[in-house]
Design a protein around this motif. Sequence first.
Motif, PDB file in Angstrom:
ATOM      1  N   ASP A 149       0.816  -1.219   0.000  1.00 11.82           N
ATOM      2  CA  ASP A 149       0.000   0.000   0.000  1.00 11.82           C
ATOM      3  C   ASP A 149       0.849   1.268   0.000  1.00 11.82           C
ATOM      4  O   ASP A 149       0.313   2.368  -0.116  1.00 11.82           O
ATOM      5  CB  ASP A 149      -0.935   0.024   1.218  1.00 11.82           C
ATOM      6  CG  ASP A 149      -2.121  -0.908   1.019  1.00 11.82           C
ATOM      7  OD1 ASP A 149      -2.458  -1.187  -0.153  1.00 11.82           O
ATOM      8  OD2 ASP A 149      -2.699  -1.353   2.030  1.00 11.82           O
ATOM      9  N   GLN A 186      14.653   4.802  -3.882  1.00 12.95           N
ATOM     10  CA  GLN A 186      15.350   5.693  -4.809  1.00 12.95           C
ATOM     11  C   GLN A 186      15.044   7.155  -4.493  1.00 12.95           C
ATOM     12  O   GLN A 186      13.876   7.534  -4.419  1.00 12.95           O
ATOM     13  CB  GLN A 186      14.912   5.387  -6.252  1.00 12.95           C
ATOM     14  CG  GLN A 186      15.219   3.960  -6.678  1.00 12.95           C
ATOM     15  CD  GLN A 186      14.480   3.551  -7.942  1.00 12.95           C
ATOM     16  OE1 GLN A 186      13.538   4.220  -8.352  1.00 12.95           O
ATOM     17  NE2 GLN A 186      14.897   2.451  -8.547  1.00 12.95           N
ATOM     18  N   GLU A 187      16.085   7.952  -4.332  1.00 14.46           N
ATOM     19  CA  GLU A 187      15.997   9.389  -4.058  1.00 14.46           C
ATOM     20  C   GLU A 187      15.439   9.650  -2.648  1.00 14.46           C
ATOM     21  O   GLU A 187      14.846   8.794  -2.018  1.00 14.46           O
ATOM     22  CB  GLU A 187      15.182  10.134  -5.123  1.00 14.46           C
ATOM     23  CG  GLU A 187      15.688   9.947  -6.546  1.00 14.46           C
ATOM     24  CD  GLU A 187      17.103  10.504  -6.772  1.00 14.46           C
ATOM     25  OE1 GLU A 187      17.517  11.361  -6.003  1.00 14.46           O
ATOM     26  OE2 GLU A 187      17.782  10.037  -7.706  1.00 14.46           O
ATOM     27  N   PHE A 188      15.662  10.892  -2.179  1.00 14.33           N
ATOM     28  CA  PHE A 188      15.371  11.225  -0.778  1.00 14.33           C
ATOM     29  C   PHE A 188      13.925  10.969  -0.339  1.00 14.33           C
ATOM     30  O   PHE A 188      13.706  10.439   0.749  1.00 14.33           O
ATOM     31  CB  PHE A 188      15.757  12.675  -0.493  1.00 14.33           C
ATOM     32  CG  PHE A 188      17.229  12.844  -0.242  1.00 14.33           C
ATOM     33  CD1 PHE A 188      17.840  12.221   0.837  1.00 14.33           C
ATOM     34  CD2 PHE A 188      18.010  13.604  -1.080  1.00 14.33           C
ATOM     35  CE1 PHE A 188      19.207  12.360   1.074  1.00 14.33           C
ATOM     36  CE2 PHE A 188      19.373  13.750  -0.862  1.00 14.33           C
ATOM     37  CZ  PHE A 188      19.973  13.121   0.214  1.00 14.33           C
ATOM     38  N   PRO A 189      12.915  11.334  -1.166  1.00 17.46           N
ATOM     39  CA  PRO A 189      11.555  11.115  -0.661  1.00 17.46           C
ATOM     40  C   PRO A 189      11.270   9.651  -0.355  1.00 17.46           C
ATOM     41  O   PRO A 189      10.537   9.335   0.588  1.00 17.46           O
ATOM     42  CB  PRO A 189      10.672  11.632  -1.798  1.00 17.46           C
ATOM     43  CG  PRO A 189      11.514  12.610  -2.531  1.00 17.46           C
ATOM     44  CD  PRO A 189      12.921  12.050  -2.451  1.00 17.46           C
ATOM     45  N   ALA A 190      11.840   8.739  -1.136  1.00 20.91           N
ATOM     46  CA  ALA A 190      11.649   7.310  -0.857  1.00 20.91           C
ATOM     47  C   ALA A 190      12.578   6.845   0.263  1.00 20.91           C
ATOM     48  O   ALA A 190      12.183   6.055   1.125  1.00 20.91           O
ATOM     49  CB  ALA A 190      11.880   6.492  -2.122  1.00 20.91           C
ATOM     50  N   PHE A 241      17.038   6.258   8.523  1.00 15.40           N
ATOM     51  CA  PHE A 241      17.446   7.288   7.568  1.00 15.40           C
ATOM     52  C   PHE A 241      17.986   8.508   8.305  1.00 15.40           C
ATOM     53  O   PHE A 241      19.060   9.022   8.006  1.00 15.40           O
ATOM     54  CB  PHE A 241      16.222   7.658   6.731  1.00 15.40           C
ATOM     55  CG  PHE A 241      16.384   8.838   5.803  1.00 15.40           C
ATOM     56  CD1 PHE A 241      16.993   8.690   4.571  1.00 15.40           C
ATOM     57  CD2 PHE A 241      15.888  10.088   6.149  1.00 15.40           C
ATOM     58  CE1 PHE A 241      17.105   9.769   3.704  1.00 15.40           C
ATOM     59  CE2 PHE A 241      15.994  11.166   5.295  1.00 15.40           C
ATOM     60  CZ  PHE A 241      16.607  11.000   4.074  1.00 15.40           C
ATOM     61  N   ALA A 286       2.464   4.082  -1.405  1.00 17.47           N
ATOM     62  CA  ALA A 286       2.187   4.623  -2.737  1.00 17.47           C
ATOM     63  C   ALA A 286       3.364   5.405  -3.306  1.00 17.47           C
ATOM     64  O   ALA A 286       3.280   5.935  -4.400  1.00 17.47           O
ATOM     65  CB  ALA A 286       0.954   5.515  -2.672  1.00 17.47           C
ATOM     66  N   ALA A 287       4.465   5.478  -2.554  1.00 18.13           N
ATOM     67  CA  ALA A 287       5.564   6.355  -2.959  1.00 18.13           C
ATOM     68  C   ALA A 287       6.168   5.937  -4.291  1.00 18.13           C
ATOM     69  O   ALA A 287       6.250   4.750  -4.610  1.00 18.13           O
ATOM     70  CB  ALA A 287       6.643   6.353  -1.882  1.00 18.13           C
ATOM     71  N   GLU A 288       6.623   6.935  -5.050  1.00 19.19           N
ATOM     72  CA  GLU A 288       7.433   6.655  -6.240  1.00 19.19           C
ATOM     73  C   GLU A 288       8.845   6.296  -5.793  1.00 19.19           C
ATOM     74  O   GLU A 288       9.263   6.626  -4.692  1.00 19.19           O
ATOM     75  CB  GLU A 288       7.524   7.907  -7.112  1.00 19.19           C
ATOM     76  CG  GLU A 288       6.231   8.301  -7.783  1.00 19.19           C
ATOM     77  CD  GLU A 288       6.394   9.644  -8.494  1.00 19.19           C
ATOM     78  OE1 GLU A 288       7.319   9.756  -9.311  1.00 19.19           O
ATOM     79  OE2 GLU A 288       5.611  10.560  -8.199  1.00 19.19           O
ATOM     80  N   GLY A 289       9.590   5.615  -6.676  1.00 17.35           N
ATOM     81  CA  GLY A 289      10.976   5.279  -6.357  1.00 17.35           C
ATOM     82  C   GLY A 289      11.086   4.086  -5.434  1.00 17.35           C
ATOM     83  O   GLY A 289      12.068   3.940  -4.721  1.00 17.35           O
ATOM     84  N   PRO A 332      14.954  15.084 -19.607  1.00 15.27           N
ATOM     85  CA  PRO A 332      14.847  16.529 -19.459  1.00 15.27           C
ATOM     86  C   PRO A 332      16.134  17.138 -18.911  1.00 15.27           C
ATOM     87  O   PRO A 332      16.923  16.449 -18.267  1.00 15.27           O
ATOM     88  CB  PRO A 332      13.693  16.707 -18.465  1.00 15.27           C
ATOM     89  CG  PRO A 332      13.603  15.420 -17.732  1.00 15.27           C
ATOM     90  CD  PRO A 332      14.079  14.355 -18.689  1.00 15.27           C
ATOM     91  N   ALA A 376      13.501   8.450   2.773  1.00  7.81           N
ATOM     92  CA  ALA A 376      12.975   8.897   4.069  1.00  7.81           C
ATOM     93  C   ALA A 376      11.935   7.931   4.622  1.00  7.81           C
ATOM     94  O   ALA A 376      11.616   7.975   5.808  1.00  7.81           O
ATOM     95  CB  ALA A 376      12.378  10.306   3.941  1.00  7.81           C
ATOM     96  N   LEU A 377      11.416   7.019   3.777  1.00  8.03           N
ATOM     97  CA  LEU A 377      10.500   5.992   4.279  1.00  8.03           C
ATOM     98  C   LEU A 377      11.204   5.108   5.303  1.00  8.03           C
ATOM     99  O   LEU A 377      10.555   4.467   6.123  1.00  8.03           O
ATOM    100  CB  LEU A 377       9.986   5.122   3.124  1.00  8.03           C
ATOM    101  CG  LEU A 377       9.030   5.785   2.126  1.00  8.03           C
ATOM    102  CD1 LEU A 377       8.836   4.872   0.922  1.00  8.03           C
ATOM    103  CD2 LEU A 377       7.698   6.088   2.777  1.00  8.03           C
TER     104      LEU A 377
END
Lengths: 396, 315
Positions: A19, A38-42, A50, A21-24, A169, A44-45
């Motif tokens: 469940d 992958q990357e900080f937002p993930a 962390f 839902a985070a990307e990465g 990009p 930090a889970l």
Amino acid sequence: MHLATVNTALMEAEGITPDTAAEGVPRDASGWPLGELQEFPAMALAGAAFRSFFGRQRSDETIHLFGKSARNVGITTLTDLGSSNLLDETIVRQWTGIVDHGFPSRVVMFHGAMQNGAVSDETCAAALVELQKESTDHLRFGYVKLLLDGSIQGGTARLRWPGFHHGGPNGIWLIPPDQFADRLAPYHRAGLQVHTHANGDEAVDVLLDAVGEVQAVHPMPDHRHTVQHCQMTTPGQYQRMRALGMCANVFSNHAWFWGDQHISITVGPDRAARMNAARTALDLGVPLSMHSDSPVTPLGSLHVAWAAVNRLTSSGVTVGPDERITVGEALHAVTMGAAWQLRMEDEVGSISPRKFADLAILEADPFEVDPMELRDIPVWGTMCGGVLHPAAGVDA
Amino acid sequence: MSSGPDRLPLTVIGGYLGAGKTTLLNGILARPDGQRIAVLVNDFGDVDIDGRLLASAAGDVLTLANGCICCSMADGFAETLETVRGLADRIDRVVVEVSGVGEPRRVARWAHLPGFTPDGVVVLVDPLSVRERATDRYVGETVINQVAGADLVVMSRSDLADEADLTGTEAWLSTTTDATVLRAPLPTAVLLGPAPRNLSTRTDAEAEADSIEDGATTPASPSHDHVSISRHLDGPIPRSSIDTWIRARPGGVVRAKGLVRVDDRPDDRTVLQVCGSTTTVTVDGPWDGGAEAVVAIALPGTPRAALVKWLNLLG
């Protein structure tokens, strides 16, 4: 830091489930996270783990280990290029309490001006001018670090046309280009040297425009503002840097660690061959140094020099042979070249009467070994200010 | 919201330098529409808090008399979110300011951390300059990415621009983003969605219309004309009705939020959320026995009957 790997126990403890839902967060066929973040937002889970990891980076023990690492690889002057907020008295006291005679290396502290928060650059510059007075033989203050863009391998550097070879990009601005000169100016006016992170050639354009602008308004002889990483800088940009009185600190280790990826993925073969253009910088008269960006690549000036001399990739390709430099030039860049960019050219960087007795003690003569073996020369240890510091495991 | 696995709705607000973020954030703090909102800013210089509103200040957290708080993110984003999570019993939702060159859609990834739930990406544009900015050599791509990643685009300074600028910018935006485009000023409930307690305290069995409380401090604002509809649900609804509901959404709906149970996961709480152009359906934990309800907010002129019919599709 772009990636963390965690185990099942930690995922259970922190509630990382299908469940989430985070990307990465890559998953297996049934939807369960694999443990890669992958990357900080993930990352930090990973919660407390962390935060504790990043907290430990600032501990006393870490600073002592930093000094020992330098000793083990033959480094006698370290720089903290902006990881510390020197407006924070606690951080300053931590470093002044540890780095003194007996510490295996001198340390040059760059204030991380990206962490200023609500403090204006004018106020910050005045505080750093005051702090500079606390510099000692071992610990130096009065330097500033700014960042313009991200990394090439992370797809976040700012590149000129045609952008990334992989078609992704363009990267990100960490300071808005139209505000950069205003951020640089207060430090420049205060006589403080500014090193600016600029990986991509478009970021270098913004930096050179800004230095030209502040120099026109407040001419400052011998400012030595330096481009950090300077990886995609073109020959024309190096000519401008010479005219503006700027220095280049290139990231030569990229050839070995990411050279194959730069050829095939990030910037393509033509620009990969011209990355970290040490030969061009020297030929055009730009003061040159080179770095490891530890912990991005391992600390060690011999490896940094080896990478610039050979430009070998991990798969064995010589990437951009025309940009190779000689062993003598490479050793000069990581000693006298670095000393110049830290304004310590009269104190360190060479073995000379009236300079500090700072020596890297090697088990072989770098001018005698095969240039391909340069990085393999064993290090006995260092002498810093006349005090011997044998490397770990050395029977002194 | 009732007890249980409550997560703080987190809305990200971005836009290029000068797009009007400070004005918008000050407006939210001054007129929070009955919600206790935590506004996270890069530094306190980004907001202008009326001294009379300030109740207390402690380090990186300012507490306002109206229940809102303002936090500086100077110590880092992860650390600030941790601080805010520790204040969850004092606040209803979180608003995060993104720097002028930041990409709000990337920042929104943080809203998946435990204790939070994503609640939209709102991007501000200055109708007088955004089209020119979008062609700038250095920042054009950043401006376009900001707008393209939005759920809701808000044109600031609508009162200063003439109609030709506004319609020209709207035409440009329609080719640049799928987001819903609105003109400022807007009431907080439209920007951020309904107050969570509107969902938990409803007892009416059928859809019902009411007006948005917006503090009524800006009489010129069009907020009184926005339409709000809510409906109480009773028991699990079929999964298929959610798909139908998403497809049948009437034009004019800007925000909607539902806390429901679904027949194939009756023991979990499913969150339905509409922000501008985007609808998301997520599970945020086990069902806690609280109210099952859905609220929708629509633009002025949206027929109430269409909204009632729409909400009645669920179930």
